[in-house]
Design a protein around this motif. Structure first.
Motif, PDB file in Angstrom:
ATOM      1  N   PRO A  82      46.989  44.302  46.929  1.00 55.69           N
ATOM      2  CA  PRO A  82      45.944  43.892  45.581  1.00 55.69           C
ATOM      3  C   PRO A  82      45.175  45.024  45.041  1.00 55.69           C
ATOM      4  N   SER A  86      45.165  45.741  41.203  1.00 58.58           N
ATOM      5  CA  SER A  86      43.869  45.828  40.702  1.00 58.58           C
ATOM      6  C   SER A  86      43.624  47.110  39.614  1.00 58.58           C
ATOM      7  N   ILE A  90      43.309  45.348  36.332  1.00 58.79           N
ATOM      8  CA  ILE A  90      41.911  45.057  35.997  1.00 58.79           C
ATOM      9  C   ILE A  90      40.994  46.269  35.511  1.00 58.79           C
ATOM     10  N   THR A  95      38.439  49.404  40.466  1.00 60.97           N
ATOM     11  CA  THR A  95      39.141  49.311  41.943  1.00 60.97           C
ATOM     12  C   THR A  95      38.523  50.534  42.888  1.00 60.97           C
ATOM     13  N   SER A  98      35.830  49.317  44.551  1.00 61.79           N
ATOM     14  CA  SER A  98      36.216  48.185  45.422  1.00 61.79           C
ATOM     15  C   SER A  98      36.528  49.045  46.791  1.00 61.79           C
ATOM     16  N   THR A 145      34.669  44.623  44.063  1.00 63.18           N
ATOM     17  CA  THR A 145      35.013  43.433  45.189  1.00 63.18           C
ATOM     18  C   THR A 145      34.901  43.865  46.574  1.00 63.18           C
ATOM     19  N   PHE A 151      39.946  40.203  45.006  1.00 60.74           N
ATOM     20  CA  PHE A 151      40.875  40.902  43.849  1.00 60.74           C
ATOM     21  C   PHE A 151      41.616  39.764  43.234  1.00 60.74           C
ATOM     22  N   TYR A 155      40.993  38.868  39.125  1.00 60.50           N
ATOM     23  CA  TYR A 155      42.044  39.213  38.308  1.00 60.50           C
ATOM     24  C   TYR A 155      42.436  37.799  37.401  1.00 60.50           C
TER      25      TYR A 155
END
Length: 296
Positions: A82, A86, A90, A95, A98, A145, A151, A155
């Motif tokens: 993930p 990400s 994203i 990221t 996160s 996150t 994630f 997304y």
């Protein structure tokens, strides 16, 4: 150095506002980890998501093989894929922040000692879920996150503009059913209560992907449209009509905004037209183009 490389470096270098995000992430990580080591561990609950899967794997191996694998190792391994998705689809800073949350919460979970506030499993389920929701909300408001299924939620929410938390709750229930087969249904059912409480807190406190329809009756439509445009970057539709009370010409502005934009926008609209009449409606679903600010 090419402009492309310079732009990539610029997007990663921290800004003053990033330090506020870091503080929120640290707060979220402490709350998240303390909650796991108090309400969750004391009541032997499974919190759902990748944290729940990590605990499920950890307890399964410990039960059947007598070996306890550190939670950190399992949680990092599950989050590997993930994180890559990400970073690519994203946002880079999103990221990285996160990853900070994942690292802090994983390490703190192995460090913070268990604290028993109560041994009542129902109280642990309800209040543990509430605290878990608050911890994740802190992280989401920092544009990051807590990893795992979050994630996935972000997304699909970013891609399709829908609120995914109830769908993630359904996925977590599936994980908890597996836990029920392995460790008993009582623990699994109480864990579902925990997850339900957490999801309700998230739906209440984090409303980025919830849509709100605003109907604004005003005598200053052009001015208020500019407020909508500048505040939210959303468009609006203007309709004209006659107010029955004073038989005066009025304009109706119709627009749809994100729920988290409603408060600031309403204040700005009333500031520019104190006599404006604003009707707010909850929007279940929209079809068509809707502007959503991308993650950094």
């Amino acid at each position: 150095m090419s402009n492309n490389i310079k732009n990539q470096i610029t997007t990663i270098i921290p800004t003053p506002s990033d330090f506020k995000r870091i503080l929120l992430i640290i707060l979220g990580a402490v709350i998240f980890s303390a909650n796991l080591n108090s309400f969750v561990h004391v009541a032997a609950l499974f919190p759902g998501g990748f944290s729940g899967i990590s605990l499920l794997i950890q307890r399964t191996i410990e039960k059947f093989a007598g070996v306890k694998i550190p939670y950190t190792v399992l949680y990092f391994a599950l989050n590997a894929v993930p994180v890559v998705i990400s970073f690519k689809f994203i946002g880079k800073k999103f990221t990285l922040f996160s990853l900070l949350m994942i690292a802090l919460s994983s390490i703190l979970t192995d460090i913070i000692p268990p604290i028993e506030f109560t041994n009542d499993i129902l109280l642990c389920s309800i209040f543990g879920g509430i605290i878990n929701g608050i911890a994740i909300t802190c992280c989401l408001h920092a544009d990051a996150t807590s990893g795992g299924t979050d994630f996935i939620a972000i997304y699909f929410s970013e891609k399709h503009g829908i609120d995914m938390w109830n769908y993630i709750f359904t996925m977590n229930v599936c994980v908890l059913i597996i836990a029920g087969f392995l460790f008993g249904w009582e623990t699994a059912l109480y864990s579902i209560i925990f997850q339900f409480s957490s999801t309700q807190v998230l739906n209440r406190l984090y409303r980025r992907y919830q849509k709100i329809t605003m109907l604004i009756i005003t005598e200053k439509p052009d001015e208020l449209y500019q407020v909508i445009k500048e505040t939210t970057n959303h468009d609006a539709t203007k309709l004209t009509g006659t107010g029955c009370f004073k038989n005066a010409e009025k304009a109706l502005l119709y627009t749809v905004v994100s729920a988290d934009e409603l408060g600031p926008l309403s204040k700005s609209l009333k500031k520019h037209d104190a006599s404006a009449f604003i009707n707010v409606l909850k929007t279940k679903e929209i079809f068509g183009r809707f502007f959503t600010r991308a993650k950094d």
